[in-house]
Write a protein that holds these residues in place. Structure first.
Motif, short mmCIF file in Angstrom:
data_model
loop_
_atom_site.label_atom_id
_atom_site.label_comp_id
_atom_site.label_asym_id
_atom_site.label_seq_id
_atom_site.Cartn_x
_atom_site.Cartn_y
_atom_site.Cartn_z
N GLN A 142 0.84 -1.19 0.00
CA GLN A 142 0.00 0.00 0.00
C GLN A 142 0.88 1.25 0.00
O GLN A 142 1.54 1.56 1.00
CB GLN A 142 -0.92 0.00 1.21
CG GLN A 142 -1.82 -1.23 1.32
CD GLN A 142 -2.73 -1.38 0.11
OE1 GLN A 142 -3.40 -0.44 -0.29
NE2 GLN A 142 -2.76 -2.58 -0.46
N ASP A 143 0.88 1.96 -1.11
CA ASP A 143 1.77 3.12 -1.25
C ASP A 143 1.54 4.14 -0.14
O ASP A 143 2.50 4.69 0.42
CB ASP A 143 1.54 3.77 -2.62
CG ASP A 143 2.51 4.92 -2.89
OD1 ASP A 143 3.68 4.80 -2.52
OD2 ASP A 143 2.08 5.93 -3.47
N LYS A 144 0.30 4.42 0.20
CA LYS A 144 0.00 5.41 1.25
C LYS A 144 0.55 4.96 2.59
O LYS A 144 1.11 5.76 3.35
CB LYS A 144 -1.51 5.65 1.34
CG LYS A 144 -1.88 6.75 2.33
CD LYS A 144 -3.38 7.05 2.31
CE LYS A 144 -3.71 8.16 3.31
NZ LYS A 144 -5.17 8.45 3.32
N ALA A 145 0.40 3.67 2.91
CA ALA A 145 0.92 3.14 4.17
C ALA A 145 2.44 3.27 4.23
O ALA A 145 3.00 3.59 5.28
CB ALA A 145 0.50 1.68 4.34
N VAL A 146 3.10 3.00 3.09
CA VAL A 146 4.56 3.13 3.03
C VAL A 146 4.97 4.59 3.26
O VAL A 146 5.88 4.88 4.04
CB VAL A 146 5.09 2.62 1.67
CG1 VAL A 146 6.55 3.01 1.48
CG2 VAL A 146 4.93 1.11 1.58
N ARG A 147 4.29 5.51 2.58
CA ARG A 147 4.63 6.94 2.74
C ARG A 147 4.41 7.39 4.18
O ARG A 147 5.20 8.15 4.74
CB ARG A 147 3.80 7.78 1.78
CG ARG A 147 4.19 7.57 0.31
CD ARG A 147 3.30 8.41 -0.62
NE ARG A 147 3.55 8.13 -2.02
CZ ARG A 147 4.47 8.74 -2.77
NH1 ARG A 147 5.25 9.68 -2.22
NH2 ARG A 147 4.60 8.44 -4.04
N ASN A 148 3.31 6.92 4.80
CA ASN A 148 3.05 7.27 6.20
C ASN A 148 4.13 6.72 7.12
O ASN A 148 4.54 7.39 8.09
CB ASN A 148 1.68 6.75 6.63
CG ASN A 148 0.53 7.51 6.00
OD1 ASN A 148 0.71 8.63 5.50
ND2 ASN A 148 -0.66 6.91 6.00
N MET A 149 4.60 5.50 6.84
CA MET A 149 5.68 4.90 7.65
C MET A 149 6.95 5.74 7.55
O MET A 149 7.61 6.01 8.57
CB MET A 149 5.96 3.48 7.17
CG MET A 149 7.21 2.85 7.78
SD MET A 149 7.46 1.11 7.30
CE MET A 149 7.73 1.27 5.52
N ILE A 150 7.31 6.16 6.34
CA ILE A 150 8.53 6.96 6.16
C ILE A 150 8.38 8.30 6.86
O ILE A 150 9.32 8.78 7.51
CB ILE A 150 8.84 7.14 4.67
CG1 ILE A 150 9.02 5.78 3.98
CG2 ILE A 150 10.08 8.00 4.48
CD1 ILE A 150 10.04 4.87 4.62
N GLN A 151 7.20 8.92 6.73
CA GLN A 151 6.98 10.21 7.41
C GLN A 151 7.10 10.06 8.93
O GLN A 151 7.69 10.91 9.60
CB GLN A 151 5.61 10.77 7.04
CG GLN A 151 5.47 11.24 5.60
CD GLN A 151 6.35 12.45 5.27
OE1 GLN A 151 6.82 13.16 6.16
NE2 GLN A 151 6.58 12.67 3.99
N ALA A 152 6.58 8.96 9.46
CA ALA A 152 6.68 8.72 10.91
C ALA A 152 8.14 8.54 11.31
O ALA A 152 8.58 9.05 12.36
CB ALA A 152 5.87 7.48 11.28
N ALA A 153 8.90 7.82 10.50
CA ALA A 153 10.33 7.61 10.79
C ALA A 153 11.09 8.92 10.74
O ALA A 153 11.94 9.19 11.62
CB ALA A 153 10.92 6.62 9.77
N VAL A 154 10.78 9.75 9.77
CA VAL A 154 11.48 11.03 9.63
C VAL A 154 11.12 11.97 10.78
O VAL A 154 11.98 12.70 11.29
CB VAL A 154 11.16 11.67 8.26
CG1 VAL A 154 11.68 13.10 8.19
CG2 VAL A 154 11.76 10.83 7.14
#
Length: 246
Positions: free
Chosen positions: A66-78
Motif C-alpha cells: 500500500q503506497d499510502k501506508a509506506v509513505r506514512n511509515m517513512i513520514q513517521a520515521a522522519v
C-alpha cells in the motif's frame, strides 16, 4: 561502528533474514526501524533484542503493498529520527506450487507475489529517495533470489517476481544515481522458516553445494551490511549461495 548516526529501515524486519539484518545493522551503530505487516510479536521481539544490547530500534507496522501506508511509515520515521539513510527491501512472500502446475498459478497468486515482492520494494524506494537525495547520499539493498536467475524456485510466479526484483535494482540504480546506490543481494537456500516442513530436502541439498552448507540469515545479513557500506558499487546482483548456482 560503520553505521553510527545512520537511520536504517528494514522491511519484514522481524523474522529470518530481516531479523538478522536488523540486529547486524544495530550492532554496527545504526538506528533501526523494524517494519512488519502482520508479525508484530516478532518485530517487537527483534526491537527488544536490539535494545537489550544497547542499540536503538522501533517497530512500525505498514503493508508495503500500500503506497499510502509506506509513505506514512517513512513520514513517521522522519518525524522521529530526522531522515532515513539506509533501506533494506527484505519483505517478500511466496506460494509453494510445483513449477509444472501452471493452473495453480492463478491471477490472485501473481498479484499477491508481485504486489509484495516487486511493487512493495518500489514503493519503499520511492518514499525514501527524497530524503536520501536531500542528504546527497543513501543506499538501498533489495533482496533477490537465485530463483530469479535460474527460473527454478518455490513457484513459477515467485521466480519471475525475483527476476523482476533484479531488473528493478538495475533501473533504480540508474534512476537514483549519483546520490543513492542500489544493489541486490541474491541468496540461495537459506535456513529460515520458509524451509519449515522441508528439512529433509534441505539436508539432501547441503552436501551437493560446493561449500557443503546452507547459508544462514546471518550470512546474508553480513553481505547486506557490506553492500550498504560499499561506496563504489551500484546496480549489482551479489550472489550468496555456497556455490549453488556455479
Amino acid at each position: 561502528m560503520e553505521f553510527k548516526n545512520k537511520v536504517a529501515l528494514v522491511t519484514g524486519g522481524g523474522t529470518g533474514i530481516g531479523k538478522a539484518t536488523s540486529i547486524a545493522l544495530a550492532k554496527r551503530g545504526a538506528t533501526v526501524i523494524v517494519n512488519y505487516s502482520r508479525s508484530e510479536f516478532d518485530a517487537e521481539e527483534t526491537v527488544r533484542l536490539i535494545k537489550q544490547e544497547g542499540g536503538r530500534a522501533i517497530a512500525i507496522q505498514a503493508d508495503v503493498t500500500q503506497d499510502k501506508a509506506v509513505r506514512n511509515m517513512i513520514q513517521a520515521a522522519v518525524r522521529q529520527f530526522g531522515t532515513v539513510d539506509l533501506l533494506v527491501n527484505n519483505a517478500s512472500i511466496t506460494k509453494h506450487i510445483p513449477m509444472d502446475d501452471l493452473d495453480s498459478a492463478t491471477e490472485d497468486v501473481w498479484d499477491e507475489l508481485f504486489d509484495v515482492n516487486v511493487k512493495g520494494m518500489f514503493y519503499c524506494a520511492r518514499a525514501v529517495a527524497p530524503f536520501m537525495k536531500k542528504n546527497q547520499q543513501g543506499a538501498i539493498v533489495n533482496l533477490g533470489s537465485i530463483a530469479g536467475q535460474t527460473g527454478l524456485g518455490s513457484s513459477l510466479p515467485y521466480a519471475v517476481s525475483k527476476a523482476a526484483v533484479h531488473g528493478l535494482t538495475k533501473s533504480l540504480a540508474r534512476a537514483l544515481a549519483p546520490e543513492i546506490r542500489v544493489n541486490c543481494i541474491v541468496p540461495g537456500a537459506v535456513v529460515t522458516r520458509w524451509w519449515a516442513g522441508q528439512e529433509e530436502q534441505m539436508k539432501k541439498l547441503a552436501p551437493n553445494l560446493l561449500l557443503q552448507r546452507i547459508s544462514t540469515p546471518d550470512d546474508i545479513a553480513h553481505m547486506i551490511c557490506a553492500a550498504l557500506q560499499q561506496e563504489a558499487i551500484t546496480g549489482q546482483m551479489i550472489t550468496v549461495d555456497s556455490g549453488q548456482t556455479l
